[in-house]
Design an enzyme around this catalytic site. Structure first.
Site, PDB file in Angstrom:
ATOM      1  N   GLY A   1      14.030  -0.489 -57.706  1.00 26.98           N
ATOM      2  CA  GLY A   1      12.875  -1.399 -57.307  1.00 26.98           C
ATOM      3  C   GLY A   1      11.513  -1.431 -58.404  1.00 26.98           C
ATOM      4  O   GLY A   1      10.594  -2.212 -58.250  1.00 26.98           O
TER       5      GLY A   1
ATOM      6  N   ASP B   1      15.691  -3.787 -73.649  1.00 29.17           N
ATOM      7  CA  ASP B   1      15.585  -4.318 -72.204  1.00 29.17           C
ATOM      8  C   ASP B   1      13.951  -4.552 -72.039  1.00 29.17           C
ATOM      9  O   ASP B   1      13.253  -3.498 -71.431  1.00 29.17           O
ATOM     10  CB  ASP B   1      15.971  -2.906 -71.517  1.00 29.17           C
ATOM     11  CG  ASP B   1      16.008  -3.530 -69.816  1.00 29.17           C
ATOM     12  OD1 ASP B   1      15.929  -4.517 -69.523  1.00 29.17           O
ATOM     13  OD2 ASP B   1      16.101  -2.330 -69.155  1.00 29.17           O
TER      14      ASP B   1
ATOM     15  N   SER C   1      11.864  -1.394 -61.699  1.00 25.21           N
ATOM     16  CA  SER C   1      12.391  -1.788 -62.891  1.00 25.21           C
ATOM     17  C   SER C   1      11.495  -2.786 -63.477  1.00 25.21           C
ATOM     18  O   SER C   1      10.782  -3.648 -62.734  1.00 25.21           O
ATOM     19  CB  SER C   1      13.533  -2.514 -62.953  1.00 25.21           C
ATOM     20  OG  SER C   1      14.615  -1.600 -62.725  1.00 25.21           O
ATOM     21  N   GLY C   2      10.983  -2.819 -64.754  1.00 19.88           N
ATOM     22  CA  GLY C   2      10.067  -3.736 -65.097  1.00 19.88           C
ATOM     23  C   GLY C   2       8.728  -3.369 -65.164  1.00 19.88           C
ATOM     24  O   GLY C   2       7.804  -3.901 -65.882  1.00 19.88           O
TER      25      GLY C   2
ATOM     26  N   HIS D   1      16.437  -6.803 -68.022  1.00 24.45           N
ATOM     27  CA  HIS D   1      17.561  -6.889 -66.859  1.00 24.45           C
ATOM     28  C   HIS D   1      17.057  -7.357 -65.658  1.00 24.45           C
ATOM     29  O   HIS D   1      17.684  -7.763 -64.717  1.00 24.45           O
ATOM     30  CB  HIS D   1      18.182  -5.548 -66.662  1.00 24.45           C
ATOM     31  CG  HIS D   1      17.369  -4.406 -65.825  1.00 24.45           C
ATOM     32  ND1 HIS D   1      16.681  -3.242 -66.475  1.00 24.45           N
ATOM     33  CD2 HIS D   1      17.017  -4.328 -64.349  1.00 24.45           C
ATOM     34  CE1 HIS D   1      15.941  -2.773 -65.594  1.00 24.45           C
ATOM     35  NE2 HIS D   1      16.139  -3.392 -64.158  1.00 24.45           N
TER      36      HIS D   1
END
Length: 279
Positions: free
Chosen positions: A226, A125, A228-229, A78
């Site tokens: 912030g 994801d 994410s990932g 995402h």
């Protein structure tokens, strides 16, 4: 081409809604942000931490990531979107103590969201970023090891989250934007799924937390907008392994609903189509 896709990509990265009493819809469950309940990380730790940047007036931090090979970064799908976006839209900053202070941004050569990705809550994801050139490893920059396929991370396993996300719901990380860390326990998938079903109209027969996901966190300790990932890293027999990728959740550090992470072991075959396995 990527200039045309930029507004769509930015729209694909909304903040998580907080205080929602239904199972999060995909548009509510896309992005996790900063570290809640933690503290600034030591400069000598987390040498695999990456900041993913998107150009919007300047190279703005949008997500975290992890260096897993001298030429490959692992992040959330995402963070890069489903549509084909030019690698020129992105830059990567390797381990940095404070965002934007001393940037040395690296160009990206390939952007590979998992082909099964549709939304964070629906799974897959996960994404790979191929750097144009391998990086020189050092004491400050080192890859995070992927776990073996059979590796389990049972409930209660202590792991660490790192990132530059919000420090609370609607509370951005203040300057000088230090990298933060927090220790969180793994939460059993069944218990986590039950918590996400609580106070919702979603039937118990419908899985919210799926097999390719895992949960971690407790009240007051979580990832947030912030983050994410970024990696969920766990130390197993003296070796740091990446158990998960920060994916989605409801609010930040909620009492009943831990953060949800893409389970890395579920996607090892796909990762190793591109990333060489360690000898």
């Amino acid at each position: 081409m990527w200039e045309e896709m930029l507004p769509l990509l930015l729209l694909a990265l909304p903040l998580l809604a907080s205080g929602v009493h239904a199972a999060p819809a995909p548009h509510q469950a896309l992005e996790r942000g900063a570290i809640v309940g933690g503290q600034e990380a030591s400069k000598s730790k987390w040498p695999w931490q990456v900041s993913l940047r998107l150009h919007a007036a300047f190279w703005k931090h949008i997500c975290g990531g992890s260096l897993i090979h001298p030429q490959w970064v692992l992040t959330a799908a995402h963070c890069v979107g489903r549509e084909r976006v030019s690698p020129d839209a992105f830059r990567v900053q390797l381990r940095e103590q404070h965002l934007y202070y001393g940037d040395r941004l690296l160009p990206v050569g390939r952007v590979l969201p998992h082909p099964g990705y549709y939304s964070a809550q629906e799974g897959a994801d996960i994404a790979l970023l191929g750097l144009r050139s391998p990086v020189n490893l050092s004491g400050r920059v080192q890859p995070l090891r992927l776990p073996p396929a059979a590796q389990a991370f049972p409930a209660g396993t202590p792991c660490w989250l790192t990132g530059w996300g919000d420090v609370g719901d609607d509370e951005p990380l203040p300057p000088p934007y230090p990298l933060r860390q927090v220790k969180v326990p793994v939460v059993d998938n069944g218990d986590c799924d039950a918590q996400y079903h609580s106070d919702t109209s979603t039937g118990d027969s419908v899985r919210i937390v799926r097999d390719d996901m895992m949960c971690a966190g407790r009240a007051g300790r979580d990832s947030c907008q912030g983050d994410s990932g970024g990696p969920l890293a766990c130390k197993v027999n003296g070796t740091w392994l990446q158990a998960g990728v920060v994916s989605w959740g409801e609010g930040c550090a909620q009492d009943k609903r831990p953060g949800v992470y893409t389970r890395v072991t579920h996607y090892l075959d796909w990762i190793h189509r591109y990333v060489p396995e360690e000898p």
